[in-house]
Design a protein around this motif. Structure first.
Motif, PDB file in Angstrom:
ATOM      1  N   MET A 454       0.834  -1.188   0.000  1.00 54.67           N
ATOM      2  CA  MET A 454       0.000   0.000   0.000  1.00 54.67           C
ATOM      3  C   MET A 454       0.875   1.247   0.000  1.00 54.67           C
ATOM      4  N   CYS A 455       0.395   2.296  -0.635  1.00 52.47           N
ATOM      5  CA  CYS A 455       1.086   3.573  -0.592  1.00 52.47           C
ATOM      6  C   CYS A 455       0.645   4.318   0.660  1.00 52.47           C
ATOM      7  N   ARG A 456       1.603   4.654   1.506  1.00 56.65           N
ATOM      8  CA  ARG A 456       1.241   5.337   2.751  1.00 56.65           C
ATOM      9  C   ARG A 456       0.872   6.792   2.506  1.00 56.65           C
ATOM     10  N   ASN A 457       1.189   7.252   1.336  1.00 53.35           N
ATOM     11  CA  ASN A 457       0.890   8.632   0.990  1.00 53.35           C
ATOM     12  C   ASN A 457      -0.562   8.793   0.539  1.00 53.35           C
ATOM     13  N   CYS A 458      -1.009   7.939  -0.390  1.00 49.51           N
ATOM     14  CA  CYS A 458      -2.353   8.120  -0.944  1.00 49.51           C
ATOM     15  C   CYS A 458      -3.263   6.922  -0.737  1.00 49.51           C
ATOM     16  N   GLY A 459      -2.761   5.838  -0.168  1.00 48.95           N
ATOM     17  CA  GLY A 459      -3.615   4.681   0.106  1.00 48.95           C
ATOM     18  C   GLY A 459      -3.761   3.721  -1.066  1.00 48.95           C
ATOM     19  N   TYR A 460      -3.028   3.981  -2.158  1.00 51.23           N
ATOM     20  CA  TYR A 460      -3.108   3.094  -3.322  1.00 51.23           C
ATOM     21  C   TYR A 460      -2.633   1.686  -2.972  1.00 51.23           C
ATOM     22  N   THR A 461      -3.401   0.670  -3.421  1.00 54.97           N
ATOM     23  CA  THR A 461      -2.915  -0.711  -3.297  1.00 54.97           C
ATOM     24  C   THR A 461      -2.876  -1.333  -4.679  1.00 54.97           C
ATOM     25  N   ILE A 494       7.603   2.968  -6.811  1.00 51.56           N
ATOM     26  CA  ILE A 494       7.030   4.324  -6.886  1.00 51.56           C
ATOM     27  C   ILE A 494       5.531   4.158  -7.092  1.00 51.56           C
ATOM     28  N   CYS A 495       4.745   4.905  -6.331  1.00 55.19           N
ATOM     29  CA  CYS A 495       3.293   4.765  -6.431  1.00 55.19           C
ATOM     30  C   CYS A 495       2.805   5.231  -7.801  1.00 55.19           C
ATOM     31  N   PRO A 496       2.069   4.375  -8.543  1.00 52.97           N
ATOM     32  CA  PRO A 496       1.595   4.776  -9.863  1.00 52.97           C
ATOM     33  C   PRO A 496       0.536   5.883  -9.784  1.00 52.97           C
ATOM     34  N   GLU A 497      -0.073   6.086  -8.639  1.00 58.92           N
ATOM     35  CA  GLU A 497      -1.118   7.102  -8.502  1.00 58.92           C
ATOM     36  C   GLU A 497      -0.531   8.474  -8.181  1.00 58.92           C
ATOM     37  N   CYS A 498       0.252   8.545  -7.078  1.00 61.10           N
ATOM     38  CA  CYS A 498       0.706   9.854  -6.614  1.00 61.10           C
ATOM     39  C   CYS A 498       2.223  10.040  -6.795  1.00 61.10           C
ATOM     40  N   HIS A 499       2.871   9.033  -7.344  1.00 62.83           N
ATOM     41  CA  HIS A 499       4.301   9.084  -7.661  1.00 62.83           C
ATOM     42  C   HIS A 499       5.212   9.257  -6.452  1.00 62.83           C
ATOM     43  N   SER A 500       4.680   9.039  -5.263  1.00 65.52           N
ATOM     44  CA  SER A 500       5.556   9.093  -4.091  1.00 65.52           C
ATOM     45  C   SER A 500       6.319   7.773  -3.976  1.00 65.52           C
ATOM     46  N   ASP A 501       7.349   7.763  -3.128  1.00 67.85           N
ATOM     47  CA  ASP A 501       8.081   6.515  -2.932  1.00 67.85           C
ATOM     48  C   ASP A 501       7.720   5.870  -1.595  1.00 67.85           C
TER      49      ASP A 501
HETATM   50 ZN    ZN Z   1       0.401   6.960  -3.701  1.00 69.77          ZN
END
Ligand code: ZN
Ligand code: ADP
Ligand code: ZN
Length: 750
Positions: A454-461, A494-501
């Motif tokens: 999961m992305c801790r930045n935007c919640g993307y899984t 790298i998160c495909p949604e928000c591009h954070s790491d």
């Molecule tokens: Zn994200």
């Protein structure tokens, strides 16, 4: 009526269907799947053939079928017809369960004796294959024949396929190339369950409790009555000894016996008990590890009345045994007795029908009976009778001690600053056990390195594009995998949604636990058992034997570890997180949790060594966990049955699940709503609650949309009829692609 048959002969030019007229007197009896004799070739020599289709007329002038060979009795046909209604499937699906597995082509008989053999498995999903055949994507008759054979006999060898389908190896190769089948190379181990020799053992003198139980069933045998019993007693309380003596009784009066056990409990040790009492001549063993030829032979031995005791997993209930004097279902709560594929039957229901027909007792045995069974065994009607007679064994026959069970609150561990997967208590216990050179089992109800990312930045899984469920990270291959369809993707950083790491891995799995154990106990040897390590090549049996024989320190596994085997040197069992089975989307979550924990606890400290069990949980107050700790089924039952009554779940009503799946979203919605409207109008509103159609929790698998309709109510003959008519009418409409399955109290609700 005309039957399309395939001649059971090797000649290549015979590899197509032939039409035969069905004589009037056989019209009722011949069905798809029947084995028949037909006049064939010059001189009309009678030849064996299989009925593969039935139609009204033929464009050819046709001869009569001479004989129906596989002597399915009228009773079996009646049972198949009853099953088709009850389980919403075709009669032929049910007949198939009763036919002799495979048919030997006598000229070609040869035993496979190579050191390694190639076993063939389906690669594509069954339903997908059926669908492709239905829409005509797969045209080759030979390919269809091989596929339908493998569907029933996964793991068959190439020579077996050649022998039983009369198709050459090339067909298999084509199917492999096109992604329908896969070939797995296997070492041949001599079948561990056949041809064993054991010392003869005599019957034991029954304890007082065993004697009471025995006498009670014996009376029913003597009176030739149908009656159901529940033999309720903890593991080691002497249930098996009672079964053995009841079977002996039945044999002495010239009758036969069926014993069902869960597939996974069919171990050599378990079978030795029966073989050493009755000798292997009398016993037929049926289970999925037998080769098709072996299954065929066992079936024939039963039919020829050579074997008088049938021991087997679920489908052994269909063995061609007559004059049944007793049916025993051990571990009757086990979910493997319910088939989750077509026909979706429950072996217990079939056993009931057979026991009634034969005027014989049906004995259910368990340490943790199914809620419905125990309800029927304790709930008295106005005359003080119960549907099932309860027989209780309270003491362990061999006086071994129950293990000490401790519950550890993981929230508290965290508060104390322990972020490891092992609580202090479990860590210390493992350390102590290693010192004592004793074995440990660690039980984790999950697989893979971690459950999801999961992305801790935007919640993307990361979700599977086919199935819409979270994908699992497998650290060994550094890949994400879908556990439903096998789809794989590379790891993202790298998160495909928000591009954070800020992508992180969540959850824990058996691999991660193994790594952690290696870090904390570098000297300990470990072995892992989960869906990833148990493969077609590397069996469950093999891993457990290695653990036992090589005296490996720690076995790490999913729930596969809990059943069947007997490990005298295991004195510690750790449950890493008891919560995982509590959070499943199923009304039986508590029951499953209690059963699993009780069983796991039963693994520790048998024979002379005292055992210890450590259960780690975030829910230390949950009653199923507490009851498992106390090994107190009665208390568990009291609490759970009250909840079931309040929420209207079985045994107080049935859950009828109408599952639909389709490539076409519009169609599946349309069909679902038609079924809903139909049933809503016709089912009695006071007795049935029809819930609106909804997407399933896993709403897509392999690109097929999944919807469901749930109905709560007590299943009756009338409701069964309404459902059958509904299905018939819906199928008569122009449905392109939607498949419908109806399941009563399914094991899996997702
Ligand atoms: Zn994200
Ligand atoms: P269960 O089937 O309930 O797990 P078993 O029948 O396997 O129990 O019995 C557990 C152990 O106790 C076995 O080793 C068995 O040989 C022994 N046992 C069972 N009944 C007796 C008896 N009446 N006298 C002595 N030992 C017994
Ligand atoms: Zn998937």
């Amino acid at each position: 009526m005309v039957a399309e048959v395939i001649i059971n002969r090797g000649a290549k030019k015979l590899n197509r269907t032939f039409d035969y007229n069905i004589p009037k007197e056989l019209e009722e009896l011949i069905l798809v799947g029947s084995k028949v004799l037909v006049p064939f070739g010059n001189g009309g020599k009678l030849t064996e053939a299989f009925v593969v289709g039935i139609k009204e007329t033929s464009t050819f002038e046709v001869k009569d079928i001479a004989k129906l060979e596989e002597n399915l009795s009228n009773k079996q046909i009646a049972l198949a017809k009853w099953m088709a209604k009850r389980y919403f499937c075709n009669v032929s699906d049910c007949i198939k369960l009763m036919l002799t597995p495979g048919t030997r082509n006598k000229n070609k008989e040869k035993r496979i004796q190579d050191k390694t053999i190639n076993c063939v498995y389906l690669k594509k999903d069954r339903e997908e294959i059926e669908f492709e055949i239905e829409i005509g994507k797969l045209k080759s008759e030979k390919q269809k024949r091989v596929l339908s054979f493998i569907k029933d006999n996964e793991g068959a060898t190439v020579p077996e396929i050649e022998m039983f389908t009369d198709c050459a190896r090339g067909i298999v190769n084509t199917l492999v190339k096109n992604g329908y089948l896969e070939i797995v190379e296997k070492k041949v181990e001599r079948n561990p369950l056949l041809g064993r020799d054991c010392e003869k053992t005599d019957k034991l003198k029954l304890t007082e409790e065993q004697e009471i139980a025995y006498k009670s069933v014996e009376e029913t045998i003597d009176k030739e009555e149908y009656k159901q019993f529940l033999l309720y007693g903890v593991t080691g309380s002497g249930k098996t000894e009672v079964y053995l003596q009841l079977i002996e009784k039945v044999l002495t009066i010239g009758k036969n016996a069926i014993v069902l056990v869960p597939e996974i409990s069919l171990t050599p040790q378990m079978l030795d008990r029966f073989i050493s009492r009755f000798g292997k001549e009398e016993i037929a063993i049926l289970h999925s590890k037998l080769s098709i030829g072996e299954r065929h032979d066992e079936w024939e031995r039963i039919r020829e009345k050579k074997a008088r005791i049938v021991i087997g997993a679920r489908s052994a209930i269909f063995a061609p045994i007559e004059n049944i004097g007793i049916i025993i279902i051990d571990e009757e709560h086990d979910s493997s007795y319910k088939s989750e594929t077509n026909p979706r039957y429950h072996a217990k229901e079939i056993a009931k029908v057979l026991a009634k027909e034969n005027q014989a007792p049906l004995v259910l045995g368990s340490a943790t009976p199914d809620m419905t069974t125990f309800y029927n065994a304790t709930n008295e009607d106005e005359f003080g009778n119960t549907k099932i007679k309860l027989l209780t064994l309270t003491k362990r026959a061999n006086q071994s001690l129950l293990p000490k069970v401790e519950i550890i609150d993981l929230k508290q561990e965290l508060a104390n600053g322990n972020r490891s997967m092992l609580s202090m208590e479990l860590y210390n216990s493992i350390e102590e056990n290693l010192k004592q050179k004793r074995q440990t089992i660690l039980f984790l109800n999950r697989r893979g390195y971690s459950t999801f990312i999961m992305c801790r930045n935007c919640g993307y899984t990361v979700k599977c594009p086919n199935c819409n469920i979270s994908m699992t990270y497998h650290s060994y291959e550094r890949k994400l995998k879908c556990h439903y369809c096998g789809h794989e993707e590379n790891v993202v950083t790298i998160c495909p949604e928000c591009h954070s790491d800020k992508i992180r891995y969540f959850g824990t799995g058996t691999q991660k636990l193994e790594q952690e154990i290696h870090k904390q106990f570098p000297e300990a040897s470990t072995i892992r058992m989960d869906i990833d390590t148990v493969t077609k090549k590397n069996s469950h049996e093999h891993i457990l034997n290695t653990f036992k024989n090589e005296n490996i320190d720690i076995l790490i596994g999913t729930q596969m570890v809990v059943k069947g085997h007997h490990f005298p040197n295991v004195t510690l069992v750790g449950v890493i997180a008891a919560d995982s089975s509590l959070n499943i989307d199923d009304y039986r979550a508590n029951e499953r949790t209690f059963q699993i924990l009780t069983q796991v606890a039963g693994r520790a400290g048998r024979e002379n060594l005292p055992g210890k069990v450590v259960i780690q949980t975030y829910n230390p107050d949950n009653f199923s966990i507490i009851c498992a700790q106390k090994q107190n089924y009665d208390l568990f039952y009291e609490t759970e049955i009250a909840l079931r009554e309040q929420l209207k779940y079985p045994p107080f009503c049935d859950i009828i699940l109408i599952g639909l799946n389709s490539y076409q979203e519009a169609e599946i919605k349309n069909v679902s709503s038609k079924i809903y409207q139909y049933l809503e109008k016709r089912l009695n509103k006071e007795e049935f609650k029809v819930l609106r159609p909804m997407p399933c929790p896993i709403d897509k698998i392999q690109n097929r949309y999944r919807w469901r309709i749930i109905i709560k109510g007590k299943m009756t003959e009338e409701a069964n009829e309404i459902l059958n008519v509904c299905l018939k009418e819906i199928y008569q409409e122009n449905i392109k692609d939607t498949r419908i399955a109806i399941d009563i109290n399914p094991n899996n609700m997702s």
